[in-house]
Design a protein around this motif. Structure first.
Motif, PDB file in Angstrom:
ATOM      1  N   ASP A 190       0.867  -1.180   0.000  1.00  0.00           N
ATOM      2  CA  ASP A 190       0.000   0.000   0.000  1.00  0.00           C
ATOM      3  C   ASP A 190       0.908   1.236   0.000  1.00  0.00           C
ATOM      4  OD1 ASP A 190      -1.473   2.269   0.948  1.00  0.00           O
ATOM      5  OD2 ASP A 190      -2.966   0.939   1.822  1.00  0.00           O
ATOM      6  N   VAL A 191       0.866   1.983  -1.085  1.00  0.00           N
ATOM      7  CA  VAL A 191       1.743   3.146  -1.244  1.00  0.00           C
ATOM      8  C   VAL A 191       1.506   4.177  -0.144  1.00  0.00           C
ATOM      9  CG1 VAL A 191       2.302   5.111  -2.740  1.00  0.00           C
ATOM     10  CG2 VAL A 191       2.034   2.826  -3.721  1.00  0.00           C
ATOM     11  N   GLU A 192       0.250   4.458   0.155  1.00  0.00           N
ATOM     12  CA  GLU A 192      -0.046   5.469   1.181  1.00  0.00           C
ATOM     13  C   GLU A 192       0.472   5.052   2.560  1.00  0.00           C
ATOM     14  OE1 GLU A 192      -2.554   6.238  -2.286  1.00  0.00           O
ATOM     15  OE2 GLU A 192      -2.329   4.424  -1.097  1.00  0.00           O
ATOM     16  N   GLU A 193       0.398   3.774   2.879  1.00  0.00           N
ATOM     17  CA  GLU A 193       0.918   3.293   4.169  1.00  0.00           C
ATOM     18  C   GLU A 193       2.445   3.362   4.208  1.00  0.00           C
ATOM     19  OE1 GLU A 193      -0.551   2.725   6.936  1.00  0.00           O
ATOM     20  OE2 GLU A 193      -2.644   2.575   6.320  1.00  0.00           O
ATOM     21  N   LEU A 194       3.094   3.057   3.080  1.00  0.00           N
ATOM     22  CA  LEU A 194       4.548   3.222   3.019  1.00  0.00           C
ATOM     23  C   LEU A 194       4.914   4.678   3.278  1.00  0.00           C
ATOM     24  CD1 LEU A 194       5.404   1.022  -0.098  1.00  0.00           C
ATOM     25  CD2 LEU A 194       6.144   0.574   2.254  1.00  0.00           C
ATOM     26  N   GLN A 195       4.223   5.601   2.612  1.00  0.00           N
ATOM     27  CA  GLN A 195       4.504   7.028   2.779  1.00  0.00           C
ATOM     28  C   GLN A 195       4.211   7.487   4.206  1.00  0.00           C
ATOM     29  OE1 GLN A 195       2.088   8.286  -0.536  1.00  0.00           O
ATOM     30  NE2 GLN A 195       3.880   8.445  -1.883  1.00  0.00           N
ATOM     31  N   ALA A 196       3.151   6.968   4.813  1.00  0.00           N
ATOM     32  CA  ALA A 196       2.822   7.314   6.196  1.00  0.00           C
ATOM     33  C   ALA A 196       3.924   6.863   7.157  1.00  0.00           C
ATOM     34  CB  ALA A 196       1.483   6.697   6.600  1.00  0.00           C
ATOM     35  N   ALA A 197       4.645   5.815   6.764  1.00  0.00           N
ATOM     36  CA  ALA A 197       5.764   5.316   7.578  1.00  0.00           C
ATOM     37  C   ALA A 197       7.061   6.061   7.267  1.00  0.00           C
ATOM     38  CB  ALA A 197       5.948   3.822   7.339  1.00  0.00           C
ATOM     39  N   GLY A 198       6.976   7.083   6.415  1.00  0.00           N
ATOM     40  CA  GLY A 198       8.153   7.875   6.081  1.00  0.00           C
ATOM     41  C   GLY A 198       8.995   7.297   4.961  1.00  0.00           C
ATOM     42  N   ILE A 199       8.435   6.370   4.196  1.00  0.00           N
ATOM     43  CA  ILE A 199       9.160   5.726   3.099  1.00  0.00           C
ATOM     44  C   ILE A 199       8.714   6.362   1.790  1.00  0.00           C
ATOM     45  CG2 ILE A 199       9.530   3.558   1.866  1.00  0.00           C
ATOM     46  CD1 ILE A 199       9.026   2.128   4.578  1.00  0.00           C
ATOM     47  N   GLU A 200       9.665   6.926   1.071  1.00  0.00           N
ATOM     48  CA  GLU A 200       9.348   7.584  -0.197  1.00  0.00           C
ATOM     49  C   GLU A 200       9.135   6.549  -1.296  1.00  0.00           C
ATOM     50  OE1 GLU A 200      11.144  10.950  -3.236  1.00  0.00           O
ATOM     51  OE2 GLU A 200      12.195  10.536  -1.375  1.00  0.00           O
ATOM     52  N   VAL A 201       8.108   6.787  -2.111  1.00  0.00           N
ATOM     53  CA  VAL A 201       7.772   5.910  -3.227  1.00  0.00           C
ATOM     54  C   VAL A 201       7.684   6.768  -4.486  1.00  0.00           C
ATOM     55  CG1 VAL A 201       6.083   4.305  -4.196  1.00  0.00           C
ATOM     56  CG2 VAL A 201       6.478   4.351  -1.720  1.00  0.00           C
ATOM     57  N   VAL A 202       8.357   6.334  -5.534  1.00  0.00           N
ATOM     58  CA  VAL A 202       8.279   6.982  -6.834  1.00  0.00           C
ATOM     59  C   VAL A 202       7.453   6.065  -7.731  1.00  0.00           C
ATOM     60  CG1 VAL A 202       9.621   7.756  -8.826  1.00  0.00           C
ATOM     61  CG2 VAL A 202      10.534   8.053  -6.516  1.00  0.00           C
ATOM     62  N   LEU A 203       6.442   6.601  -8.389  1.00  0.00           N
ATOM     63  CA  LEU A 203       5.562   5.763  -9.211  1.00  0.00           C
ATOM     64  C   LEU A 203       5.883   5.801 -10.696  1.00  0.00           C
ATOM     65  CD1 LEU A 203       2.174   6.451  -7.419  1.00  0.00           C
ATOM     66  CD2 LEU A 203       3.658   4.447  -7.210  1.00  0.00           C
ATOM     67  N   GLU A 204       6.516   6.837 -11.175  1.00  0.00           N
ATOM     68  CA  GLU A 204       6.813   6.975 -12.605  1.00  0.00           C
ATOM     69  C   GLU A 204       8.309   7.086 -12.827  1.00  0.00           C
ATOM     70  OE1 GLU A 204       4.596   6.763 -15.012  1.00  0.00           O
ATOM     71  OE2 GLU A 204       2.903   6.625 -13.655  1.00  0.00           O
ATOM     72  N   PRO A 205       8.861   6.531 -13.875  1.00  0.00           N
ATOM     73  CA  PRO A 205       8.189   5.744 -14.893  1.00  0.00           C
ATOM     74  C   PRO A 205       7.872   4.314 -14.430  1.00  0.00           C
ATOM     75  CG  PRO A 205      10.514   5.841 -15.407  1.00  0.00           C
ATOM     76  CD  PRO A 205      10.281   6.692 -14.178  1.00  0.00           C
ATOM     77  N   GLU A 206       8.607   3.816 -13.455  1.00  0.00           N
ATOM     78  CA  GLU A 206       8.359   2.496 -12.852  1.00  0.00           C
ATOM     79  C   GLU A 206       8.313   2.701 -11.344  1.00  0.00           C
ATOM     80  OE1 GLU A 206       8.670  -0.813 -14.259  1.00  0.00           O
ATOM     81  OE2 GLU A 206       8.727  -0.061 -16.298  1.00  0.00           O
ATOM     82  N   PRO A 207       7.455   1.970 -10.635  1.00  0.00           N
ATOM     83  CA  PRO A 207       7.428   2.125  -9.181  1.00  0.00           C
ATOM     84  C   PRO A 207       8.762   1.720  -8.552  1.00  0.00           C
ATOM     85  CG  PRO A 207       5.497   0.915  -9.940  1.00  0.00           C
ATOM     86  CD  PRO A 207       6.428   1.043 -11.103  1.00  0.00           C
ATOM     87  N   ARG A 208       9.185   2.548  -7.623  1.00  0.00           N
ATOM     88  CA  ARG A 208      10.402   2.290  -6.846  1.00  0.00           C
ATOM     89  C   ARG A 208      10.160   2.731  -5.419  1.00  0.00           C
ATOM     90  NH1 ARG A 208      15.406   4.233 -10.693  1.00  0.00           N
ATOM     91  NH2 ARG A 208      14.938   2.788 -12.373  1.00  0.00           N
ATOM     92  N   VAL A 209      10.636   1.915  -4.498  1.00  0.00           N
ATOM     93  CA  VAL A 209      10.547   2.241  -3.081  1.00  0.00           C
ATOM     94  C   VAL A 209      11.951   2.636  -2.652  1.00  0.00           C
ATOM     95  CG1 VAL A 209       9.911   1.414  -0.795  1.00  0.00           C
ATOM     96  CG2 VAL A 209       8.676   0.574  -2.812  1.00  0.00           C
ATOM     97  N   LEU A 210      12.100   3.846  -2.117  1.00  0.00           N
ATOM     98  CA  LEU A 210      13.420   4.396  -1.849  1.00  0.00           C
ATOM     99  C   LEU A 210      13.950   4.087  -0.459  1.00  0.00           C
ATOM    100  CD1 LEU A 210      13.050   7.812  -3.695  1.00  0.00           C
ATOM    101  CD2 LEU A 210      13.721   5.573  -4.592  1.00  0.00           C
TER     102      LEU A 210
END
Length: 117
Positions: free
Chosen positions: A66-86
């Motif tokens: 869940d992208v929003e839950e990752l972000q809520a945990a302080g984890i940056e997510v890039v969706l374009e051009p391919e999803p990446r979890v930083l």
């Protein structure tokens, strides 16, 4: 809820559980070398399974995130051009929606799950 997917080798995912973080970017590439964790979308999953994991004989698991839950945990997510979890992935908690074992079809190709939560 925006969902992204990560394909993991079962042994790598299970070995990460005691530490609470999964530090593999993709097949044979650690997070520390790539700087991110590869992810994909439902529509791109068959391509990833064939191109990256097609020749692999080890068991795989599909991690639905869940992208929003990752972000809520302080984890940056890039969706374009391919999803990446930083950052390394958490191995439990609300960001991990589910874990689905992946199987091969009669021809030996990895199958995408019919439905995702």
């Amino acid at each position: 809820m925006t969902k992204i997917l990560h394909v993991a080798i079962v042994d790598d995912w299970e070995a990460s559980r005691p530490f609470g973080e999964y530090e593999v970017s993709t097949r044979a590439v650690p997070f520390v070398d790539a700087g991110f964790v590869h992810a994909t979308t439902v529509d791109r999953l068959p391509e990833v399974l064939g191109r990256v994991y097609g020749s692999l004989q080890l068991p795989l698991v599909l991690i639905v995130l869940d992208v929003e839950e990752l972000q809520a945990a302080g984890i940056e997510v890039v969706l374009e051009p391919e999803p990446r979890v930083l950052a390394p992935l958490p191995t439990a908690g609300p960001a991990v929606v589910t874990e689905l074992p992946l199987e091969r079809d009669g021809s030996g190709a990895w199958q995408s799950p019919q439905t995702l939560p």
